[in-house]
Design a protein around this motif. Sequence first.
Motif, PDB file in Angstrom:
ATOM      1  N   THR A 373     -40.290  39.755 -19.582  1.00 36.48           N
ATOM      2  CA  THR A 373     -40.022  39.015 -20.619  1.00 36.48           C
ATOM      3  C   THR A 373     -39.636  37.568 -20.130  1.00 36.48           C
ATOM      4  OG1 THR A 373     -37.673  39.504 -19.883  1.00 36.48           O
ATOM      5  CG2 THR A 373     -38.150  40.056 -22.474  1.00 36.48           C
ATOM      6  N   THR A 374     -39.806  37.025 -18.924  1.00 39.65           N
ATOM      7  CA  THR A 374     -40.003  36.010 -18.067  1.00 39.65           C
ATOM      8  C   THR A 374     -41.591  35.680 -17.590  1.00 39.65           C
ATOM      9  OG1 THR A 374     -39.253  37.486 -15.745  1.00 39.65           O
ATOM     10  CG2 THR A 374     -37.356  36.547 -17.413  1.00 39.65           C
ATOM     11  N   ARG A 375     -42.276  37.535 -16.886  1.00 41.12           N
ATOM     12  CA  ARG A 375     -43.439  37.126 -16.420  1.00 41.12           C
ATOM     13  C   ARG A 375     -43.393  36.376 -14.608  1.00 41.12           C
ATOM     14  NH1 ARG A 375     -46.873  38.428 -19.455  1.00 41.12           N
ATOM     15  NH2 ARG A 375     -44.979  39.519 -20.660  1.00 41.12           N
ATOM     16  N   GLN A 376     -41.331  36.463 -14.471  1.00 44.91           N
ATOM     17  CA  GLN A 376     -41.338  36.211 -12.558  1.00 44.91           C
ATOM     18  C   GLN A 376     -41.610  37.217 -11.810  1.00 44.91           C
ATOM     19  OE1 GLN A 376     -40.897  32.611 -12.029  1.00 44.91           O
ATOM     20  NE2 GLN A 376     -41.202  31.650 -13.806  1.00 44.91           N
ATOM     21  N   GLY A 377     -42.408  37.383 -10.967  1.00 50.03           N
ATOM     22  CA  GLY A 377     -42.179  38.603 -10.484  1.00 50.03           C
ATOM     23  C   GLY A 377     -41.486  38.858  -9.609  1.00 50.03           C
ATOM     24  N   TRP A 378     -40.951  37.191  -8.533  1.00 45.32           N
ATOM     25  CA  TRP A 378     -39.999  37.476  -7.527  1.00 45.32           C
ATOM     26  C   TRP A 378     -38.832  37.621  -8.112  1.00 45.32           C
ATOM     27  CZ3 TRP A 378     -41.451  38.989  -3.338  1.00 45.32           C
ATOM     28  CH2 TRP A 378     -42.318  38.860  -1.971  1.00 45.32           C
ATOM     29  N   ILE A 379     -38.542  36.950  -9.186  1.00 50.65           N
ATOM     30  CA  ILE A 379     -36.996  36.717  -9.609  1.00 50.65           C
ATOM     31  C   ILE A 379     -36.777  38.208 -10.259  1.00 50.65           C
ATOM     32  CG2 ILE A 379     -37.238  35.855 -11.971  1.00 50.65           C
ATOM     33  CD1 ILE A 379     -35.345  33.588  -9.409  1.00 50.65           C
ATOM     34  N   SER A 380     -37.469  38.935 -11.308  1.00 43.06           N
ATOM     35  CA  SER A 380     -37.448  40.047 -11.255  1.00 43.06           C
ATOM     36  C   SER A 380     -37.708  41.014 -10.982  1.00 43.06           C
ATOM     37  CB  SER A 380     -38.724  40.571 -11.931  1.00 43.06           C
ATOM     38  OG  SER A 380     -39.002  39.591 -13.376  1.00 43.06           O
ATOM     39  N   LEU A 381     -37.746  40.842  -9.289  1.00 40.66           N
ATOM     40  CA  LEU A 381     -37.524  41.776  -8.022  1.00 40.66           C
ATOM     41  C   LEU A 381     -36.696  41.625  -7.562  1.00 40.66           C
ATOM     42  CD1 LEU A 381     -38.580  43.872  -6.448  1.00 40.66           C
ATOM     43  CD2 LEU A 381     -40.073  42.720  -5.085  1.00 40.66           C
TER      44      LEU A 381
END
Length: 424
Positions: A373-381
């Motif tokens: 949903t965000t395509r933010q890799g670091w923030i997801s991890l």
Amino acid sequence: MATDHAPPPVEASARLLLPQILPALLVGVGASLLFLGISALAEEFQNVLWNDLPDALGIGNYSSLWMIVMLTATGIAVGLVVWKFPGHAGPDPSSEGLGGTPHAPGVVPGLLLASTLALAGGVSLGPENPIIASNIALTYWLGRKAAPSMPGAAWVALASAATIGALFGTPVAAALVLSEALAGQPGRGSLWDRLFAPLVAAGTGALTTQLLSQPSFDVGLPPLDDPGFGDILAALVIASAAALFGLAACYLFPPVHAAFRRLRHPMVMLPLGGLTLGLLGALGGHLTLFKGLAETKELTASVGSWSSGELMKLAVVKLLALLVAASCGFPGGRIFPAVFIGASFGLCAQALVPEIPPAVAVSSAVMGVLLATTRQGWISLFTGAVLASSPTMLAVLCLASLPAWLIVTGRPQLELDHEGHSLR
């Protein structure tokens, strides 16, 4: 034979970095105070709307009728702000991500009011996008007046970092997001030179939030101390399945958004969106309302007491609520509701296979949904790791993120361009 040599990169010196500390400190405190102020106001108003008012009327505060009435009324109230306030509460929220081009300062009051009403009224969106956009607008406007020689992009970076630090209560999230944003961008000095002032702002924003409110993403899951091969395999499967689940909303986003846009007027789009959210709330129950972090903690506090069917129902309803809220014009972010969606999905997997540790199931699923949903890799991890409050989960999630990223990369995002087309 003469050879032309490119001049070596100019490294920022301490003399260049030191003057940036004071502006960064001021922006960090200001960004955190705005976030805390809006959050406190929304919580007080939420208590009035969902506790005091129904008690005074003798109505159940989370009855189906009250949820439908309140969400519809919230749609009407936000619609009036979007229609009548100067700046119309900013651009279409469907095209707004974390940060971006500074808005005119006149947009900020309407944007903050609309966001506060949506948060208090139970809309399934978080505060992050409107708060970041407001802090960027105010910081850019004031900063350019106070220090016109300082590049505008520097003020934007300070505001973004400070707000992300305040939202998560740690500067680590801001460092990860900014390093991802700065990767590949031309800039003067090393990456750490460019991160120096934003990290000061992020640290100050996080510390201010910690001192005044002590936020926590820890949802009380039993920590994973000694992961085995089975835990890694479960994380790989759950993260990938959750990413596919989250992508469903991304593919549905353009047509649902287009359907609401055909209604044209905010006093039609938003009340209808509010009514739809109220019906979804009546179907899914009160846990599927609001931004989702407190509801995630309530959900994980009773691991084992929910059936897999009930948990999947919560995940589906919340995903649909996020899709509708993001499509019809409510201002808000996707991170907080995505956390609830992922937690419900992960606990559903854990209910089906009880041998999976809850920390593995929830963290992997949250990361997968956020990647989609965000395509933010670091923030997801990062978000997946802090939910489990277990350092050993970080290595597991790093592995689980790889197949999940292969699934989502190049696919539509839960964000549109200004013409209504999916970003990829």
